[in-house]
Design an enzyme around this catalytic site. Structure first.
Site, PDB file in Angstrom:
ATOM      1  CG  ASP A  55      -1.744   1.098   1.342  1.00 58.59           C
ATOM      2  OD1 ASP A  55      -1.534   2.125   0.613  1.00 58.59           O
ATOM      3  OD2 ASP A  55      -2.800   1.513   2.269  1.00 58.59           O
ATOM      4  CE1 TYR A 144      -7.702   9.835  -9.900  1.00 59.76           C
ATOM      5  CE2 TYR A 144      -9.087  11.647 -11.685  1.00 59.76           C
ATOM      6  CZ  TYR A 144      -7.715  10.575 -11.361  1.00 59.76           C
ATOM      7  OH  TYR A 144      -7.267   9.675 -12.264  1.00 59.76           O
ATOM      8  N   GLY A 145      -9.369  15.481  -8.672  1.00 65.24           N
ATOM      9  CA  GLY A 145      -8.386  16.315  -9.538  1.00 65.24           C
ATOM     10  C   GLY A 145      -7.533  17.201  -8.732  1.00 65.24           C
ATOM     11  CB  ALA A 147      -4.945  14.261  -5.732  1.00 64.63           C
ATOM     12  CE  LYS A 148      -4.214   9.947 -10.931  1.00 67.30           C
ATOM     13  NZ  LYS A 148      -2.623   9.141 -10.629  1.00 67.30           N
TER      14      LYS A 148
END
Length: 240
Positions: A55, A144-145, A147-148
Site C-alpha cells: 500500500d 481526485y482532480g 490530487a492529480k
C-alpha cells in the site's frame, strides 16, 4: 543492458500493460499492488518479474517494500492510485467529506511522494521517475482532480531535486482510457459517449497509448525532458 523498473499498481490496467511492455523488451520488472490475487497473476505471466504487495500510502509498508527491492532502480513508474470517490459510502457530513478528500490525496499524491522518497537512494543516474497523472488535473474532478494537479506541481520540484543526479521526472496525463478498472464498472454509456465525443480523434485511448508515452520518457531520447506533463488525451484537453 537490462534495466530494473518498478511499476506501482502493476496488477491491472495501465500498470499491468506497462509491466508487460518493459518485461517484453527484456527489462527486469518489479510490480506492486494492494491485492495479492491480481498481483500474483500479473507477475506470474511476465518473464523474470517480481510481484510485491504494498500500500503505497503507508510508510511502514513502503519501508518493508524497500527492504525487498534491488539495490538499483533505473525507472520508477508511480502508477498506483485512482478515483477513490467510487468507493465512498455516500455520507455527506463534514467529517466524511474530509475523510473522502484525504483518501484521494493519499491514493494519488501522497503515494507517489512517499514511494519516490522511499526508493530515492536506489534511483540510478540516467534513470527516470514517471508519474501517471490525469486530465482531471486540468479539467477538475473534485478531490481526485486536486490530487492529480498537486502531483504535477510537486513533480516540478522533484525534477529540480533529481536533475543534478541525471534523473528526469515527468508526468504522463491520460484522458479517458479503456480496459482499466478506473470507473469500477460504473461508467454509464451516455458519459462514455460524451468522453469520446470530447476528443479531437473521436476515439478513446487505450493502455497502449500510455505505454508509448511512458516508454519514450524512459528512453535515452528523452534525457533533456524533465519537469513536464505529457498529455495523452486525444485532444480532449488541448494545450499550446
Amino acid at each position: 543492458m537490462a534495466r530494473t523498473i518498478l511499476v506501482t499498481g502493476g496488477g491491472t490496467g495501465i500498470g499491468r500493460a506497462l509491466a508487460e511492455h518493459f518485461a517484453a523488451v527484456g527489462d527486469h520488472v518489479v510490480l506492486t499492488g494492494r491485492r495479492p490475487g491480481p498481483l500474483k497473476e500479473a507477475a506470474d505471466a511476465l518473464p523474470g518479474a517480481t510481484g510485491l504487495v504494498c500500500d503505497h500510502a503507508d510508510p511502514a509498508a513502503l519501508l518493508r517494500l524497500a527492504a525487498e527491492l534491488p539495490e538499483r532502480l533505473d525507472i520508477l513508474v508511480n502508477n498506483a492510485g485512482g478515483q477513490t470517490d467510487f468507493d465512498a459510502d455516500g455520507a455527506t457530513d463534514l467529517a466524511s467529506y474530509a475523510r473522502d478528500f484525504r483518501a484521494n490525496l493519499d491514493a494519488n499524491l501522497l503515494s507517489a511522494a512517499l514511494t519516490t522518497r522511499a526508493v530515492d537512494d536506489r534511483l540510478a543516474a540516467g534513470g527516470a521517475v514517471i508519474h501517471i497523472g490525469s486530465i482531471a488535473a486540468d479539467q477538475g474532478s473534485g478531490s481526485y482532480g486536486a490530487a492529480k494537479a498537486g502531483l504535477a506541481s510537486w513533480n516540478i520540484d522533484l525534477a529540480r531535486t533529481l536533475g543534478p543526479r541525471g534523473i528526469t521526472a515527468n508526468v504522463v496525463s491520460p484522458g479517458y482510457i479503456t480496459d482499466t478498472e478506473f470507473f469500477r464498472d460504473q461508467l454509464a454509456d451516455e458519459r462514455r459517449e460524451r468522453l469520446i465525443a470530447d476528443t479531437a480523434t473521436g476515439c478513446p485511448g487505450s493502455p497502449d497509448d500510455i505505454i508509448g508515452a511512458v516508454a519514450f520518457l524512459a528512453s535515452p531520447g528523452a534525457r533533456h525532458i524533465t519537469g513536464q506533463v505529457l498529455n495523452v488525451n486525444g485532444g480532449a484537453h488541448p494545450t499550446r
